[in-house]
Design an enzyme around this catalytic site. Structure first.
Site, short mmCIF file in Angstrom:
data_model
loop_
_atom_site.label_atom_id
_atom_site.label_comp_id
_atom_site.label_asym_id
_atom_site.label_seq_id
_atom_site.Cartn_x
_atom_site.Cartn_y
_atom_site.Cartn_z
CE1 TYR A 161 3.93 -13.39 14.24
CE2 TYR A 161 5.30 -15.37 13.35
CZ TYR A 161 3.84 -14.72 13.69
OH TYR A 161 2.98 -15.61 13.60
CE LYS A 162 2.07 -13.44 17.51
NZ LYS A 162 1.11 -14.69 17.81
NE ARG B 19 -4.47 -8.19 19.33
CZ ARG B 19 -3.80 -9.22 18.93
NH1 ARG B 19 -3.68 -10.32 19.79
NH2 ARG B 19 -3.04 -9.03 17.79
CG ASP C 72 1.49 -20.50 21.54
OD1 ASP C 72 2.28 -19.71 21.68
OD2 ASP C 72 0.81 -20.92 20.27
CG PHE D 276 -3.85 -17.69 17.81
CD1 PHE D 276 -3.82 -16.21 17.68
CD2 PHE D 276 -3.44 -18.17 16.48
CE1 PHE D 276 -3.71 -15.61 16.67
CE2 PHE D 276 -3.15 -17.72 15.27
CZ PHE D 276 -3.47 -16.11 15.34
C1 PLP Z 1 0.64 -15.55 16.82
C2 PLP Z 1 0.39 -16.80 17.48
C3 PLP Z 1 0.55 -17.89 16.49
C4 PLP Z 1 1.10 -17.87 15.27
O1 PLP Z 1 1.22 -19.10 14.63
P1 PLP Z 1 2.14 -19.07 13.15
O2 PLP Z 1 2.11 -20.54 12.81
O3 PLP Z 1 3.56 -18.58 13.72
O4 PLP Z 1 1.61 -18.36 12.31
C5 PLP Z 1 0.15 -19.13 17.16
N1 PLP Z 1 -0.08 -19.41 18.32
C6 PLP Z 1 -0.70 -18.24 19.03
C7 PLP Z 1 -1.41 -18.30 20.39
C8 PLP Z 1 -0.23 -16.90 18.65
O5 PLP Z 1 -0.55 -15.71 19.33
#
Ligand code: PLP
Length: 389
Positions: free
Chosen positions: A217-218, A366, A192, A123
């Site tokens: 939040y996921k 997705r 992560d 990401f």
């Molecule tokens: C959703 C997601 C994030 C989100 O990061 P925030 O700092 O909470 O906005 C980070 N890394 C990955 C791999 C994600 O899927």
């Protein structure tokens, strides 16, 4: 026939009653819990109580009565979901900030090393953060595809970071192999768990992970902007430091000392004041996980994604959709991605009919299948909608 089969799976699903915990609006089919989990009845109730009683009536007294203990308490609710021991996970900040803290800790624990290895398909925020840590220390960022990570690790590597479940393809990375490779070269490993926590079992202890971070939040359903979490291996805590020396990370925040002394335990990964309302919502949503095992959730998750892929083979492959996720259920997280050239338009069109998925450029649709509330019959309906585009 697919409908009857799905109905029989739903009838046999022991997790099915948990859907009642979620306030999903009539007429909505939700396949985006991998981006934002839906509202739980408990979160609404707890937020209401927090506002009307803890904030309105108890006012500042609520800090001592409850709120100060929240980051550790909610961390301990997440710990069992990722195989972490008690008091090794804390809830705070967002995933980007927590990744920054973990990487800075790791680099400081490996002085003299010159490289950070990252999955180039991670990401983007993870790559930006890794780059910023590399820049601050004058290190080189080595960004390679997931399959090349092990080969890229060397005696020069300070830390390796990757996301367990790829946010686009849902491909599950080789946690054991990559972590072992990092450790065998004396490097540290930061995983992560953004698309893992709450949907895919993980075991930071069994794999001897150094640091892990993830989202609230996921699949944990904490609500928009819910705080994230960070895990640090207890064996590292005495020596690990993170650079954001805020007062909540102090050994005795309310002594108001002039000099910084880090808290003894995982609290040293806090920065400043907790976002109480968001954390209350997360805490309420996490209660559901005490009613299920991650293994049972995984069985349901793979059942949903496998049904979707079976129906893709029968109905969607011939209509220009391509499968962009692993066929092997064991190598797949809890969402499935389909390539489709008109994907963005189709996602928008379905959304206007209450069928909610998401889109990632250039052409990926997705579909998140959350084992706590999605049903097999919804998978059949989804495929019907896609086939009728
Ligand atoms: C959703 C997601 C994030 C989100 O990061 P925030 O700092 O909470 O906005 C980070 N890394 C990955 C791999 C994600 O899927």
């Amino acid at each position: 026939e697919a409908t009857e089969y799905a109905q029989s799976l739903d009838a046999a699903d022991t997790l099915a009653p948990l859907r009642q915990k979620f306030d999903i609006p009539e007429g909505i089919m939700y396949f985006d819990g991998n981006s934002l989990g839906p509202l739980t009845f408990k979160s609404r109730e707890v937020l209401h109580h927090t506002i009307e009683f803890e904030w309105r009536e108890r006012l500042i007294r609520s800090w001592n009565e409850d709120w100060l203990a929240m980051p550790a308490r909610v961390g301990n609710m997440i710990a069992p979901l990722i195989g972490a021991p008690i008091d090794s996970v804390i809830v705070c900040d967002n995933t980007s900030i927590n990744l920054h803290k973990a990487l800075m800790s790791a680099v400081a624990l490996r002085p003299g090393r010159t490289e950070i290895v990252v999955d180039v398909d991670n990401f983007p925020t993870d790559i930006y953060i890794a780059q910023s840590v590399a820049d601050q220390h004058g290190l080189t960022l080595v960004a390679v595809p997931a399959t090349d990570i092990i080969g890229a690790i060397s005696e020069r590597t300070a830390v390796v970071t990757a996301t367990h479940v790829d946010y686009r393809s849902a491909n599950i990375l080789d946690v054991a192999g990559i972590t072992r490779a990092a450790h065998s070269h004396g490097a540290l490993m930061v995983w992560d768990l953004a698309h893992t926590a709450g949907a895919v079992p993980f075991d930071v202890t069994a794999h001897d992970i150094d640091f892990a971070v993830g989202c609230g939040y996921k699949y944990l359903n904490g609500g928009p902007g819910a705080p994230a979490f960070i895990y640090a291996a207890p064996r590292l805590l005495a020596d690990a430091s993170q650079p954001l020396h805020g007062w909540w990370a102090h050994a005795d925040p309310f002594a108001f000392e002039v000099g910084f002394r880090p808290a003894v335990g995982i609290n040293r990964y806090l920065t400043g004041t907790a976002t109480v309302l968001s954390m209350k919502s997360l805490e309420a949503a996490l209660e559901i996980f005490s009613l299920v095992s991650m293994d049972d959730l995984r069985v349901k998750s793979t059942s949903l994604t496998s049904l979707f892929i079976d129906l893709f083979d029968g109905h969607l492959a011939e209509k220009g959709f391509t499968l962009a996720s692993p066929r092997d259920a064991q190598a797949r997280g809890s969402h499935v991605a389909l390539g489709f050239s008109g994907g963005r338009g189709l996602v928008d069109q379905m959304s206007s009919r209450g069928v909610i998925a998401d889109f990632r450029p250039p052409d990926l649709m997705r579909f998140g299948f959350a084992p706590l509330y999605n049903r097999h019959i919804e998978v059949v309906e989804l495929v019907k909608q896609l086939a009728a585009h």
